[in-house]
Design a protein around this motif. Structure first.
Motif, short mmCIF file in Angstrom:
data_model
loop_
_atom_site.label_atom_id
_atom_site.label_comp_id
_atom_site.label_asym_id
_atom_site.label_seq_id
_atom_site.Cartn_x
_atom_site.Cartn_y
_atom_site.Cartn_z
N ASN A 373 0.85 -1.20 0.00
CA ASN A 373 0.00 0.00 0.00
C ASN A 373 0.89 1.25 0.00
O ASN A 373 1.61 1.48 -0.95
CB ASN A 373 -0.95 -0.03 1.19
CG ASN A 373 -1.87 -1.24 1.15
OD1 ASN A 373 -2.26 -1.70 0.08
ND2 ASN A 373 -2.21 -1.78 2.31
N ARG A 374 0.85 2.04 1.09
CA ARG A 374 1.65 3.26 1.14
C ARG A 374 3.02 3.03 1.78
O ARG A 374 3.81 3.97 1.89
CB ARG A 374 0.87 4.34 1.89
CG ARG A 374 -0.32 4.82 1.06
CD ARG A 374 -1.34 5.61 1.83
NE ARG A 374 -2.42 6.02 0.93
CZ ARG A 374 -3.54 6.61 1.31
NH1 ARG A 374 -3.76 6.86 2.59
NH2 ARG A 374 -4.46 6.95 0.43
N GLY A 375 3.29 1.81 2.18
CA GLY A 375 4.57 1.48 2.80
C GLY A 375 4.54 1.74 4.29
O GLY A 375 3.97 2.74 4.76
N HIS A 376 5.13 0.84 5.07
CA HIS A 376 5.08 0.94 6.52
C HIS A 376 6.46 0.70 7.12
O HIS A 376 7.25 -0.07 6.58
CB HIS A 376 4.08 -0.09 7.08
CG HIS A 376 2.75 -0.07 6.39
ND1 HIS A 376 2.36 -1.05 5.51
CD2 HIS A 376 1.75 0.84 6.41
CE1 HIS A 376 1.16 -0.77 5.03
NE2 HIS A 376 0.77 0.38 5.56
N ALA A 377 6.72 1.32 8.25
CA ALA A 377 7.99 1.14 8.94
C ALA A 377 7.80 1.42 10.43
O ALA A 377 7.07 2.34 10.81
CB ALA A 377 9.07 2.05 8.38
#
Length: 616
Positions: A373-377
């Motif tokens: 999706n929008r990228g996660h960290a």
């Protein structure tokens, strides 16, 4: 077949008879030990040699040495992972072929008890036996093993009519030997290509393509080793942090190593596991994910369409001489290029934290990473398992993987200031970008669905930190902008979430009317909004997009409600407030500069005081 594991022509009788599965298990132990040594070498380089250099050297020499150390660390990391895969593959082959070996040994034992001879091709010779005819017993003979069901049925019928009773027994033994050879051949043919695939390029550079190959290798070994890996108890499905921690503690060191090697993404996102374990797994996920993104970018760059076309004057309908404009197709292509590059930049920003930290108190831990999706960290500055204080920062609107650098920097600033505020106690500061944040102010940020989807993952993460911690940790949840809604909903809907203090800055509302709805003492709920922060102009949700005249604004703001509940900086909310600077005026440095200035000056100082158990 010449040697076990070559996959050539099938496993013959002589080879299987001499084969010792324990030798492959011993080889697997050797590769595992080599992988452990590579891991220890990487750890020593990253956390002692490189850190020591950064603390004692400066200039171009330092940068050159650091580049070489980073490459050497990558080499050891790659060696660690590949040795782990080879170890698992060898154990998987030994497990599969051991069943065939045991069947063969049992058949040979039966043949010996009947005084039969097993020939070099696996056939069984048997002596004369049965009722005598003309003074002679029925002659002995040789039984060739078969595995085809139809052929086996024919042989059984023939044995029933054979006057020598040894034939039936010998045929059964020969068939068992044939089945054992067939199973051994299947194991060999399954594992030979997997082992051959675990061959690195003949160079000293670990590239993005190499990490993509690692992911492919992992998938291949994981699929082939299913039966062997079934011996490892599966983690609890949708397990709580406590259940996850219990499962992990129940594994042996070897099983843990194999699970990290084959399921780094699962281990990396498993709340309740030690931060060091999750970070080790997620650094592998980061390397693989970045390699895949780089490959995607390289492929996309090859598809660049025509860049310019003549400019068509809309007034005259004619083209203007010597005037070129980008084509619409190129604009779409470039937007995609920037998106992919942005995600790569975000992953590089995470890696930089590992490449530049200068002490154990600022050592980064990667507790979550993906490019979905929008990228996660999820990045912690300092070890949350051993820290006295843990601050978990939830960013708001516009947060995503491509812009994660700024959010990690905020976590770092808070950790540094907290150490100044309370040097006697350690503080870990976590960036939690574990959700898809809204990407527009007037549209998505007015919708609670992003917070609705985030509250359970955030609760699980916070509970996991508490579970993995050796004792009580003073936990502070920090929500900025829309992130304060995520924090508020999480505390509202999970009364047992381990949060001692909450901070909301630049908040559009926390999804509640009163501080008491957050399930912590109201004097532990702190909020602040800068005077020049345009969030102050946010109307109640009912009029968020509606055109209002000044008197309607007065009516709507009379009860101190804003987009997502009561303004947490008002007396009606019932919490505590702290002072912050006015911030830059709107438009002086972007549209809403004051909305991003909470991690500086007295605002940062006051947040650090709250995080360390004090009062601003």
């Amino acid at each position: 077949m010449a040697e076990p594991g070559t996959g050539e022509a099938g496993m013959d009788f002589k080879t299987l008879k001499a084969l010792k599965p324990s030798e492959f298990e011993n080889a697997a132990d050797g590769y595992r030990a080599m992988g452990n040594m590579a891991s220890a070498a990487k750890e020593h380089i990253d956390n002692q040699i490189a850190v020591g250099m950064r603390n004692s050297l400066k200039g171009e020499a330092l940068e050159a040495a650091q580049r070489q150390l980073r490459q050497l660390s990558q080499n050891f990391h790659y060696t660690q992972v590949e040795c782990g895969l080879i170890s698992t593959a060898l154990n998987g082959f030994a497990f599969d072929v051991d069943a065939a070996k045991k069947k063969l040994d049992a058949a040979l034992e039966d043949a010996g008890s009947h005084k039969f001879t097993v020939n070099s091709d696996g056939s069984v010779s048997y002596p004369a036996a049965g009722k005598e005819s003309d003074g002679k017993k029925p002659e002995g003979g040789k039984a060739d093993g078969v595995t085809d069901p139809t052929a086996s049925a024919v042989d059984r019928q023939a044995a029933n009519f054979d006057p020598n009773p040894n034939f039936k027994i010998a045929q059964g033994i020969a068939n068992r030997i044939a089945h054992a050879l067939e199973e051994a051949t299947e194991a060999d043919e399954k594992w030979a290509p997997k082992l051959r695939a675990l061959k690195a390029d003949d160079d000293l550079i670990v590239s993005g393509r190499d990490w993509v190959d690692v992911k492919s290798d992992t998938g291949g070994v994981n699929k082939a080793a299913k039966d062997y890996l079934d011996l490892i108890k599966d983690p609890p499905k949708h397990g709580t942090p406590k259940e996850n921690a219990s499962w992990w503690k129940g594994l042996s060191e070897e099983q843990r190593a194999e699970y990290i090697t084959l399921h780094p993404d699962s281990v990396g996102r498993m709340d309740g596991l030690p931060a060091a374990v999750r970070s080790e797994a997620n650094q592998l996920v980061l390397a693989e994910t970045r390699g895949a993104a780089q490959g995607q970018l390289n492929d996309w760059l090859k598809k660049e369409p025509k860049h310019y076309e003549p400019y068509l004057n809309p007034m005259t309908g004619t083209t203007m001489e010597n005037v070129q404009v980008p084509t619409e197709e190129w604009k779409r292509w470039d937007a995609k290029r920037k998106e992919i590059q942005g995600r790569i930049d975000g992953m590089d920003a995470i890696q930089r934290r590992f490449d530049t930290y200068t002490g154990e108190d600022t050592r980064p831990y990667l507790l979550g990473i993906d490019n979905k999706n929008r990228g996660h960290a999820i990045v912690s500055i300092g070890n949350p398992d051993t820290a006295d204080n843990v601050a978990t920062y939830v960013p708001g609107t516009f947060a995503k993987l491509s812009s994660v650098d700024g959010d990690i920097r905020r976590a770092q600033l808070l950790q540094t200031q907290a150490q100044i505020a309370d040097p006697a106690h350690s503080t870990a500061s976590v960036l939690w970008l574990g959700y898809d944040a809204p990407q527009s102010i007037m549209g998505e940020a007015s919708d609670t669905k992003y917070a609705d989807h985030a509250r359970q993952p955030l609760n699980d993460f916070l509970t996991g930190i508490d579970t993995a911690h050796g004792g009580h940790v003073n936990s502070t949840l920090v929500g900025h902008s829309y992130g304060s809604l995520v924090a508020g909903e999480t505390m509202r809907d999970h009364p047992d979430v381990p949060v001692d203090n909450a901070i909301a800055v630049g908040s559009p509302g926390m999804g509640v009317k009163h501080a008491d709805d957050l399930n912590i003492p109201r004097d532990h709920m702190w909020a602040a909004t800068a005077k020049n922060d345009l969030i102050n102009l946010a109307p109640p949700k009912a009029g968020f997009l509606a055109p209002l005249n000044p008197m309607e604004y007065v009516r709507l703001f009379d009860d101190h409600t804003i987009v997502h509940g009561t303004d947490p900086t008002t007396d009606d909310f019932g919490g505590q407030t702290f002072k912050v600077a006015d911030g830059k005026a709107p438009g002086s440095d972007g549209l809403m500069p004051a909305h991003s200035q909470y991690w500086e000056g007295k605002s940062l100082k006051h947040m650090a005081e709250i995080v360390t158990g004090g009062r601003p």
